[in-house]
Design a protein around this motif. Sequence first.
Motif, short mmCIF file in Angstrom:
data_model
loop_
_atom_site.label_atom_id
_atom_site.label_comp_id
_atom_site.label_asym_id
_atom_site.label_seq_id
_atom_site.Cartn_x
_atom_site.Cartn_y
_atom_site.Cartn_z
N ASN A 69 54.51 38.47 46.52
CA ASN A 69 53.75 38.84 45.23
C ASN A 69 54.64 38.75 43.89
N ARG A 70 55.21 37.37 43.80
CA ARG A 70 56.29 37.10 42.74
C ARG A 70 56.11 35.60 42.57
N GLY A 71 56.64 35.11 41.39
CA GLY A 71 56.64 33.77 41.01
C GLY A 71 55.23 33.24 40.33
N TYR A 72 55.38 32.05 40.60
CA TYR A 72 54.45 31.10 40.04
C TYR A 72 53.35 30.84 40.79
N THR A 73 51.97 30.85 40.28
CA THR A 73 50.58 30.64 41.11
C THR A 73 50.21 29.34 40.27
N PRO A 74 49.92 28.16 40.92
CA PRO A 74 49.34 27.11 40.06
C PRO A 74 47.79 27.28 39.96
N PRO A 75 47.23 26.42 39.01
CA PRO A 75 45.67 26.69 39.02
C PRO A 75 44.99 26.18 40.50
N ARG A 76 44.02 26.83 40.61
CA ARG A 76 43.19 26.78 41.97
C ARG A 76 43.86 26.91 43.20
N ALA A 77 44.92 28.01 42.96
CA ALA A 77 45.54 28.46 44.25
C ALA A 77 45.01 29.76 44.87
N GLU A 78 44.11 30.52 43.97
CA GLU A 78 43.59 31.67 44.43
C GLU A 78 42.21 31.74 44.35
N ALA A 79 41.44 32.89 44.98
CA ALA A 79 39.95 32.94 44.55
C ALA A 79 40.08 34.50 44.85
N LEU A 80 40.04 35.21 43.66
CA LEU A 80 40.09 36.56 43.71
C LEU A 80 38.89 37.18 44.25
N ALA A 81 37.68 36.54 44.36
CA ALA A 81 36.48 37.14 44.95
C ALA A 81 36.74 37.29 46.47
N ASN A 82 37.79 36.60 46.94
CA ASN A 82 38.18 36.57 48.63
C ASN A 82 38.45 38.03 48.83
N SER A 83 39.09 38.59 47.91
CA SER A 83 39.56 39.81 48.13
C SER A 83 38.60 40.95 48.40
N LEU A 84 37.28 40.62 48.14
CA LEU A 84 36.27 41.48 48.48
C LEU A 84 35.62 40.92 49.67
N GLY A 85 36.11 39.81 50.19
CA GLY A 85 35.19 39.24 51.47
C GLY A 85 34.49 38.16 51.03
N ILE A 86 34.42 37.83 49.78
CA ILE A 86 33.24 36.99 49.04
C ILE A 86 33.91 35.50 48.99
N ILE A 87 33.24 34.54 49.48
CA ILE A 87 33.71 33.39 49.52
C ILE A 87 33.38 32.51 48.27
N THR A 88 34.17 32.01 47.52
CA THR A 88 33.84 31.26 46.07
C THR A 88 34.74 29.97 46.03
N ALA A 89 34.65 29.34 44.83
CA ALA A 89 35.38 28.29 44.37
C ALA A 89 36.76 28.72 43.79
N ALA A 90 37.83 28.02 44.17
CA ALA A 90 39.21 28.53 43.52
C ALA A 90 39.04 28.70 42.12
N ASP A 91 39.82 29.77 41.73
CA ASP A 91 40.14 30.24 40.15
C ASP A 91 40.85 29.22 39.52
N LEU A 92 40.53 29.21 38.23
CA LEU A 92 41.16 28.13 37.15
C LEU A 92 42.38 28.40 36.63
N PHE A 93 42.78 29.64 36.76
CA PHE A 93 44.02 30.18 36.26
C PHE A 93 45.23 29.86 36.70
N GLU A 94 46.38 29.96 36.05
CA GLU A 94 47.56 29.91 36.44
C GLU A 94 48.34 31.21 36.07
N ALA A 95 49.65 31.52 36.87
CA ALA A 95 49.98 32.85 36.62
C ALA A 95 51.54 32.84 36.90
#
Length: 350
Positions: A86-112
């Motif tokens: 849980n460190r470093g760079y996350t590019p756009p569309r690399a995560e989908a936060l709703a999946n942390s709830l067990g809900i499948i969605t399109a990838a998120d737009l943010f980078e971090a």
Amino acid sequence: MAFARNAGTDFQVPIIDISTFTGGADIDRQSIARQVDLAASTVGFMQVVGHGIQPKVLDRFTAATDEFFALPESTKRKYSTPPHINRGYTPPRAEALANSLGIITAADLFEAFNIGVDPADHASPDLDPVDYAPTIFPSETTDFESAVTAWFGEARRVAHTMADIFALALHLPIDYFRQFTTHSLDVLRINNYQLPHPDVTLESEQMGMGAHTDYGIVTVLWADQVPGLEILDSQRVWHPVQPADGALLVNLGDALARWTNDRWISTMHRVAPPRVDGRLVPRRSAAFFHDGNPETVIACLPGCTGPGNPPRYEPVTVKEHITAKLRGSRGREPNPHAIREAARLTGSTS
């Protein structure tokens, strides 16, 4: 207590001044604790002023992070890490936060970019190197490491103060939660929502950051005064929220909701693609997650259960809970252990 109102809605996020909590009179601390208790049990979010972070610290922080996110993506990707780190760079569309709830969605737009607590702060052979991985700071920017670690320290100070306020609000000793945070899994996530073009076409229901609850004890969030952040109320309606001048947004994580048996709320929130006059606009935020020691067991506090109100969650360690959430959002493994959290989202309306 003042309130920040959103145009066209009665939804309110309270503004709470914590300036007199440290060093103030007991009557001041008790007043702040009561305000926090009300906010935690009704909204799960609050706007905190009087936090003591100087504007120059924020200005230096945002300048350094803007410089990093302006780098070519190929350069930023040099600082990417495997999903379980849980460190470093996350590019756009690399995560989908709703999946942390067990809900499948399109990838998120943010980078971090994530930074964590310095392993040297907790030198011990018992610390898992995955949980306490060092942060590799980018060398292509002029002031990134110094400016970001300065903000990390200030946000952590505010988080510790909020944890003490939480203890008083729950009629516990003021230092109650400190035993669970001696080597807390603290992470600062710096988010950037600079999208490719203001008129870009998005996938159906694609979010800047998908609906989720935060994982740990408390989140201290700085954000631009730009549309995007939305909070789900008890009637499953989304409400936009923007920070007041000089305020930090503070919200509770799953650990507090589980400790209090849902007396306090780990509020569902998301970031819609930020738009002004129908066009996508840049947006920045930085969330400091104060999550607790990995071996801490999150189980219902004695004062939050009783006849007719049994514990609603099975005990779980901080590490087990966060690992399941991260496997969902970063590893795209649906999380089967967030049934109550996911149920809050079912049937939500925009």
